[in-house]
Design a protein around this motif. Sequence first.
Motif: not given
Length: 533
Positions: A150-167
Amino acid sequence: MTSSSSMVATSGEMTRKTGFLSLPEELRLHTLNFLPSQDILRCTSVCKDLRKTYLSSSSLQYIVELGGQGLLPIPKPDDSTPMDERLRVLRDKAHAWWKFDIDSFETFPLPESIAYSAASVAYGHLCVWNDFSDTVSIAPILPNPSQQVIECDWSIRSLCSSPYPAVSDVFMDPPQNLLAIAYLVPVVGLRNKTLCIDIRALDSSCVHPKAAGLTVFPSQLVGYEDSYIETKLEKLKGFGSHIALWRCLGVGRAGTPYENVWELQVWDWQHSTTPSSVLHDTFHLRHPRCLLPDLCFLGNNRFLIIANDSLRLYSIPDMSQPPQLLACFLMPSPIWYLRFLPMDDTAHIAQLGVQTTHISDPQHQVLCLTNFEDLAVIISTNIFFDLDGMDTTAPIPWQSWGPLNTRIFAQATTSRMHISGNRVLLASPMYYKSYARSNALGHILQMMDFSPLAVTNRRGLGRVVDEPSTMHFAEESLTTSLSYVEVVLDRELRDLKRLWIDQDRIYLQKDVRDHRGNLVSTFLSVITPYRLE
């Protein structure tokens, strides 16, 4: 028993009448193959005929070898490898760990950002979460041709289903292609933010195809609904189909003293979007530097919690019920405030179609508690599964379980340690008189094996440590005697930042810096002790 179905011991040797030993050897062998390794050894130690059967059978020796190394086999119906060849490879692979060469390695380049990121190695993949840039990435490390990658590189905030998340945390499990993201979102009219956990696939960022739903909504802390809650720690941990939310909270409400509370919520992410097995309790911190309580899974339905002055052992017999307390193991006062060192968890991959022939047995491996400064406690997990003869209705004193099942080591702040099964890889710092102790110039690598067959598989290499050792503290002295075999390399490692170990490889992260301390390059040195010819 009747004489037709029994074996009788005479002069220390088992002789047959007309029972088991009268069966053809093929039937005896077939029957013995169903026994666990310890029972096979018991039978062969009291009967010459069964001893001969054992010595002539590669399959029985393979079972005993797996058990002695603390491993469980993964059946492969299409595997046509002869049993004697499997046995040879298993033994040679164990022996190879005693003579690995740190000069024989492959290099895996790393991005410079990893120097400031949380990183782990899982099933041959490098998993990285950069909290500063809010990115998560995963990449295979020199994969085998048959390995699923598996190979990936993601922006965490863009994956959250709610706006303005604090991961708050990220959990990655490559064998299950699983990515879990815990994050807080503000809700109008509520004093405390709402916690959500999204379950996605690592390779696509979409909702995981086996998940019961995209988002899990943890329950509120029962009994503290109107309180102000300060989050001290929020971690996601997992094992197989279970994901656990582990939190340490400060709770305040009018008219009552401020409380510290740990909380555990567990759910089966493939069948539920609501945690159904929930547990919480208070804890105390004697001084500000005390480490917070911690959690460690022991297989799919058993776990340990270290809090206050004890290790609490729980089971999850039914996901619809709170976890059940099985036993409470008291810790001595000098080592109350410790946390679990991350381990290489492989036991849950047996059901996932992963290309491997064996995995670590959760019942027969070691775990480590550490304060990340000067102390490490290695514990055999066997004590948490073999509760027969123990009075579990009351807390079990340290003297009744600790000395024989643990080994305490002194550590330096700059030591590095990781665990896989029964193997412990430790890098201890080297200091010189002209340098402060906080600036170690290099590390010495030490590999320890706590498995029962380590003495046999070393074949004369390494050193057997079976004499007790004593650590002296201000309050008391602690003597421990868990046996192991060690090999200490006589070469100094420079630029070592982190290390990991799994059942096949050693991974050494090295950060090379110039004379001003600026990072020049960072990479992994990957050492493979055994290569199949």
